[in-house]
Design an enzyme around this catalytic site. Structure first.
Site: not given
Length: 627
Positions: A371-373, A375-376
């Site tokens: 998820v973090d990558d 959204t980045a």
């Protein structure tokens, strides 16, 4: 010089440097520096295989040796009081196995005395430490690995099954369960003998009651499998082998992680593979590609952070005023476009109608998005997607994937939706509570909300956004902070939660917001910055570092800027300290602020001293410049 001029000058300097450092393919490449565990395990595997890599082994040896403390121990992080037994055992064993250190060397004798003072090697706690020692015949195969291999055959419909574990746990368990089942040991003439450090220990305590319940569920499920026991066992071994082989990336690594790739190599040896088998050779080549030279010393990254760094830096530069049409952004966006995933990974098992569209941490990663990558990457391509139809589909698929990952409780996990069975955290393995499952966390939920609000233009009027905000309100600590799983630690979680809540239009005077702001102000250092010890992660309460770090100072300031309409004196003081920190180069600028496994594995992202300060400087300027 007034602060505004300094902020402008620093932004210009950072933009110029980052544009110069960008690679031809559009990426930024910084070291993802982990603990010395990967270096130690690499030495053990190379010596086990008897691979002629003397120069590499010597370089890995030298990096480990250079980290030894005066008392003979090795530490997980610089401010650890005494030393860390497991880290010291791993370092000691690897240095001896390399052949470039001997037991009679003074540093090794000091290390041995430290290990003995802590009760010897039988007192190690870390799962991987026990496994690597067991493969070399220096430790009995842990009794804690009591899950029968047939467990892997239980269908998804079973109350407990293999895919209830997190993806990280699965790719490590599969090779370990093979080796434990076969009681694999591989020694050679180079293998050190640690019997002098094997002190008597009391009998293992009984497993937790919850784990016995888990085992009962597993055995009930196995009894329902229709096959003779011997045939069932062979099927389980084949399944474990196939599970690994089907998740090997194009670079030869398993799931793009060094640790499980090293375990896979040993498990393939246990299964009878020749040490020169193409799969093992390819895995080694993949590991070699992860090596990084740090001031003349070689380090094995657990997984290169290229996608993460590139996505965040492209977004930070745009936030700082670089046009989406600028060649550096255009190249970065093109690079990210090519790495959006199109395969259905294991995450699909927990989603009703899975459609790929996420991004992973490393460019070799094609099946394990997070998820973090994602959204980045979406932050980085957003402006381009608004004007270029070619990128609109990329944006839509990425956004859809992020939304499909929301857990039933309203929060977001790191990798897979619905991997939340707390029973699995009772597996009697150190670190199971953090790695066995993939629950909603404050940092992932906050970061996702920040993306949805600031980039996607959504807010708490959307039900699923409100559910995410409510999850944060329900999981705030009593002191006003939030615990961050993937960064250190309460500063990280509180920053993510506050910036997320403000981005989706939570009111600044909300009680949870005010309480969090008060907490951040209460822990500000005398010099104006912020700094938190990695010890917070394992103790589960905030522990000050006693010094300020660039990334943690940037996180705290960014959170306060998001809430406060005017720059508080604490914000002004913090900004002055942040500007000073950007020109320092000491232990505080290299202190690990990325978290992996509580108490044993932390990371120094070499990119973080640029990414987060650039975001914070830009947000400070944007919000307050015209007051």
């Amino acid at each position: 010089m007034p602060v505004w001029n300094e902020v402008d000058e620093e932004i210009r300097r950072m933009r110029a440097s980052l544009e110069q450092w960008q690679q031809q393919d559009g990426s930024w490449r910084f070291c993802f520096e982990n603990s010395l565990l990967t270096d130690a395990y690499m030495i053990i595997v190379l010596r086990t295989l008897e691979v002629p890599q003397e120069a590499l082994i010597k370089q890995l040896h030298d990096r480990i040796a250079a980290e030894q403390a005066p008392n003979g121990a090795w530490k997980v992080h610089q401010d650890e009081a005494d030393g860390h037994l497991d880290t010291t055992v791993n370092a000691y064993f690897a240095l001896l196995y390399s052949g470039y250190s001997q037991k009679t060397d003074e540093p090794m004798m000091k290390a041995a005395r430290f290990i003995t003072s802590k009760g010897g090697i039988k007192q190690v706690k870390t799962f991987l430490t026990k496994v690597f020692l067991a493969t070399a015949g220096q430790y009995p195969w842990p009794s804690s690995i009591m899950i029968p291999l047939e467990f892997l055959l239980l269908p998804m419909t079973s109350p407990v099954n293999f895919f209830d574990f997190s993806g990280f746990a699965r790719v490590h368990f599969a090779p370990v369960l093979i080796m434990a089942d076969l009681k694999f040991v591989r020694k050679n003439t180079a293998t050190p003998d640690l019997s002098d450090l094997t002190l008597p220990v009391r009998k293992d305590s009984e497993s937790p009651r919850g784990f016995q319940e888990l085992l009962n569920e597993v055995h009930i499920g196995i009894k329902q499998l229709t096959s003779l026991p011997q045939q069932l066992h062979k099927r389980a071994i084949r399944y474990a082998e196939t599970y690994m082989l089907e998740r090997i990336e194009a670079d030869g690594t398993l799931y793009s992680y060094a640790t499980c790739t090293l375990l896979m190599i040993l498990s393939l040896l246990a299964l009878g593979y020749d040490k020169n088998h193409p799969t093992i050779t390819a895995a080694l080549n993949g590991l070699y590609s992860m090596l990084w030279n740090i001031n003349g010393k070689v380090h094995l990254q657990n997984s290169p952070s290229t996608v993460w760094d590139t996505a965040l830096l492209a977004a930070a530069l745009q936030q700082a005023g670089t046009s989406p049409d600028h060649p550096s952004i255009a190249k970065a966006v093109h690079y990210l476009h090519g790495l959006q995933q199109s395969k259905l990974g294991d995450w699909r098992f927990h989603v009703a109608h899975p459609v790929p569209g996420g991004w992973g941490f490393s460019e070799s990663n094609t099946i394990n998005p997070d998820v973090d990558d994602t959204t980045a990457a979406l932050r980085a391509i957003h402006a381009t997607a608004q004007r270029n139809p070619e990128y609109q589909d990329v944006w839509n698929r990425g956004l859809n994937w992020v939304l499909s990952m929301q857990n039933k409780d309203g929060g977001w996990p790191a990798f897979e939706r619905g991997v939340t069975n707390k029973l699995l955290t009772l597996v009697p393995i150190d670190g199971a509570s953090a790695a066995a499952i993939d629950p909603s966390t404050a940092d992932l939920t906050g970061r996702t909300l920040e993306f949805l609000g600031a980039t996607a233009g959504l807010d708490i009027r959307q039900t699923f956004v409100l559910r995410g905000a409510d999850w944060l309100f329900s999981n705030q600590e009593a002191d006003g902070s939030w615990y961050g799983r993937w960064g250190v630690c309460y500063i990280y979680g509180t920053w993510a939660a506050l910036t997320g809540l403000m981005a989706v239009r939570t009111k600044p005077d909300h009680p949870a917001v005010r309480k969090a702001v008060d907490w951040l102000l209460s822990i500000q250092n005398e010099d104006g910055g912020w700094g938190e010890s990695c010890s917070s992660d394992s103790s589960k309460h905030y522990i000050p570092l006693g010094a300020s770090t660039p990334s943690q100072t940037a996180w705290a300031l960014d959170a306060l800027i998001a809430v406060c309409d005017e720059p508080l004196p604490a914000i002004r003081k913090g900004m002055r300290q942040l500007l000073l920190l950007l020109h320092k180069d000491d232990w505080t600028t290299r202190y690990p602020t990325g978290a992996g496994l509580p108490g044993s594995f932390y990371s120094d992202y070499h990119s973080y001293r640029y990414i987060w300060p650039l975001f914070t400087l830009s947000n400070y300027k944007k919000k307050y410049e015209h007051l």
